[in-house]
Structures are given as C-alpha cells and as structure tokens.
Design a protein around this motif. Structure first.
Motif, PDB file in Angstrom:
ATOM      1  N   VAL A 250       0.802  -1.303  -0.022  1.00 26.20           N
ATOM      2  CA  VAL A 250      -0.163   0.114  -0.016  1.00 26.20           C
ATOM      3  C   VAL A 250       0.800   1.546   0.149  1.00 26.20           C
TER       4      VAL A 250
ATOM      5  N   ASP B 272       0.359   4.929   1.029  1.00 24.40           N
ATOM      6  CA  ASP B 272      -0.545   6.274   1.427  1.00 24.40           C
ATOM      7  C   ASP B 272       0.500   7.159   2.164  1.00 24.40           C
TER       8      ASP B 272
ATOM      9  N   THR C 152      -3.276   3.339  -5.526  1.00 25.09           N
ATOM     10  CA  THR C 152      -3.709   4.561  -4.811  1.00 25.09           C
ATOM     11  C   THR C 152      -4.403   5.548  -5.488  1.00 25.09           C
TER      12      THR C 152
ATOM     13  N   THR D 150      -6.501   1.944  -2.391  1.00 25.75           N
ATOM     14  CA  THR D 150      -6.282   2.902  -1.192  1.00 25.75           C
ATOM     15  C   THR D 150      -6.790   4.302  -1.632  1.00 25.75           C
TER      16      THR D 150
END
Ligand code: X2X
Length: 337
Positions: free
Chosen positions: A162, A164, A234, A297
C-alpha cells in the motif's frame, strides 16, 4: 451503349464522365491518417474512432479518417507523435498532453502534481483562459489544435504494498512516461522513476523490471495491469491527462472552409462524448479492479497533503518552462489562489 449517340456528344459525355471519375477519385483519395497511442479497446482509441465515424457520416464518405493505434506511425515512440504530425508524417492525431510536452513545454501544465483536484477543475482549465493559451502554444509550434478529450486522472499502482505516504514510494522503481517532469515528481517523492514507452511498460511490469506505474483507471482496467502483479492502487488524482484532437498545418490549409468546420465540429463533439463516457465508467472500472483482488487505497486530506508538500519542488523547477502567466491563468480558471 453509346453507339447511337452522335460522336461529338459521345466524346463530351466521355469527357464529362472522365472528369467526374477523376474528381471522385481525388475526393475519395482524401483519406487522412489519425494517430493514437491506445486502441479502441480504450476510451482514447474510441474517441478517435468516434471522430472518424462522425466525419464519414457528415461528409457523405468524401472525407475519410483512418485511425492508426498503438503509436504505430512513430514505431511505438509516442513522444515523437507531435513532431511526426508537425512534419506531415501524420495528418491528424488524438494525442496526450504528456506525450506532446517534449515539443510543447506549456503542456507540462497538466502534469504539475496536484494542480487540478477534480473534474470540475480540469474542465475549468481546458475550457478557460489557460486552455486558450495552451491551444495558442500548440498552434505556435506548427500544429492546429481542434478539441479536447481525456485520458483521465492518473493513479499510481505497484506490486509491493500500500502507498499512503511518500515514504512508501522510497526506492520503488516506477515506470513513467517520456516526459522529464515525471522524473522530477517521482524523484521528489523518493521513488526511482524509469522513463519508457507504453509499448515497453507491460513487459517491464511482467518481468518485475519495474515495481509500479501510473495511469488512469480505464487504462489499468482494459490493459489488465492487475494480471502483471500490480496488486495495489492508490487513488490520488495527482494529475489529469487531457487529450488533444489536432491536425498537421499543411493538411489543414488544404481543406475547404466547409471541411475545416466539419473536422473541428466533429473533433469537439467526439471529445465531449468521450470525456463524458470515460467519467461515467470510472465507478464501474474501480469496482471491477477491486473485484479482481486489487487493494485500492483512498487518501485522507492529511495523507494527500504529505504528497503535495513532497512535490513542491516540481513547481519551482517547471513553472519557468511552462510559463508563469499560463500557470496563473490555470489557477484563476480553477479558482485557487
Ligand atoms: O504511456 C502511457 O502511460 C499512456 C498510454 O497513458 C500515455 O500515452 C500517456
């Protein structure tokens, strides 16, 4: 059949037929090439095909646009498309602002990270003073711009985990398009960007030569980027890539006023049609991607801010090349200070 006609009449009739045939041939020969990077499996290619269909229909088949997808007219090197159109190797194109930015620096406006937060901002820019200035810039480089389309907001994906916060990009090898600004944006966030054409991107993702890439959801979805190990996306809307319908200058000058109007009106219409379709499909694309097991995400305001801060240096370096006046106009169009 003409045996009973007086010879003079038959001669002039033959002449008229011949002239008519020549005229018809020259009109029929008016086939113009249209270059695109993506095929009609993607909204981008569909935009070009729509243009071709509208022209065919409204010119009663007298003007034909033939679409050549996959950057084939420039041997896969999409960053040469603008030059090829300027020099006449390509008659028309529906091209990306990113791919044309090496020849038209003003087009880097759209690649400035986090400049346009949403679709309304994109429309404000393309339809505003900034859009006019961008069209002037294209025209001043020897190509006639006709209308806008949209590749879409570009989202980052990767095979590792991920993303972020900027630290998650640290050391990740990211395939970027052939515009130097992207090198700076991804370097500023700590990633390790590598420039390559779209033709080389999927193989590089497949072998793991790169860990990630950035493209609109429509491209991720249609090209099945999830199948080459890209399990994390993302949504950060960090830039939008408008498409421009355009013509080679000599081709343009050779057209009648009627044909010019036809080509411009159909370009605008095909663009409006494609932009609407692309945006309407976005939610379904996202759902399809998630359904295939991709982790999607969304960033909070705060998380987004960290990426915005990390990429500020791109503005100081690129504003002089894009032009202060153009950036100011874009900000005024969007309504941000
Ligand atoms: O190369 C890409 O990433 C693509 C297909 O989106 C462009 O042509 C800008």
């Amino acid at each position: 059949m003409t045996a009973w006609l007086p010879s003079r009449l038959s001669l002039s009739l033959a002449g008229a037929l011949l002239a008519g045939a020549t005229l018809a041939t020259s009109v029929e020969a008016r086939e113009l090439s249209v270059s695109t990077v993506l095929s009609d499996a993607f909204p981008w290619g569909q935009a070009a095909q729509k243009w071709a269909d509208l022209v065919e229909e409204r010119s009663n088949g007298e003007l034909t646009l033939r679409v050549y997808p996959n950057s084939q007219l420039v041997n896969g090197d999409q960053t040469r498309e603008f030059s090829a159109m300027r020099s006449g190797l390509i008659d028309l194109a529906v091209g990306s602002t990113i791919n044309w930015s090496p020849q038209v620096p003003e087009l880097n406006l759209f690649s400035l990270p986090f400049l346009m937060p949403d679709e309304a901002a994109v429309d404000a820019v393309t339809g505003g003073t900034a859009g006019d200035l961008v069209f002037d810039a294209i025209e001043s480089r020897g190509v006639v711009p006709l209308g806008w389309g949209e590749n879409g907001f570009r989202q980052v994906s990767n095979s590792r985990g991920v993303i972020d916060e900027p630290a998650d990009l640290e050391g990740l090898k990211i395939r970027v398009v052939g515009s130097p600004l992207f090198q700076d944006t991804f370097s500023a966030m700590g990633a390790n960007p590598t420039q390559m054409s779209w033709a080389d991107a999927k193989p590089a993702l497949t072998t793991g030569a790169v860990d990630g890439q950035e493209n609109p959801l429509s491209v991720f979805d249609v090209a099945r980027i999830d199948q080459v190990g890209q399990s994390y996306v993302t949504l950060w809307n960090y830039m939008n890539d408008p498409l421009v319908f355009a013509a080679n200058q000599q081709v343009w000058s050779s057209l009648s006023d009627e044909e010019k109007t036809l080509l411009r009106e159909t370009a605008i219409e095909a663009g409006v049609w494609e932009i609407k379709m692309t945006r309407e499909q976005e939610a379904d694309r996202l759902a399809a991607i998630e359904e295939r097991g991709v982790t999607v995400t969304e960033l909070t305001e705060e998380q987004l801010e960290a990426f915005v801060s990390a990429t500020e240096s791109v503005y100081s370096k690129w504003t002089p090349r894009i032009g202060e006046e153009l950036l100011e106009a874009a900000r005024a169009d969007i309504g941000t200070p």
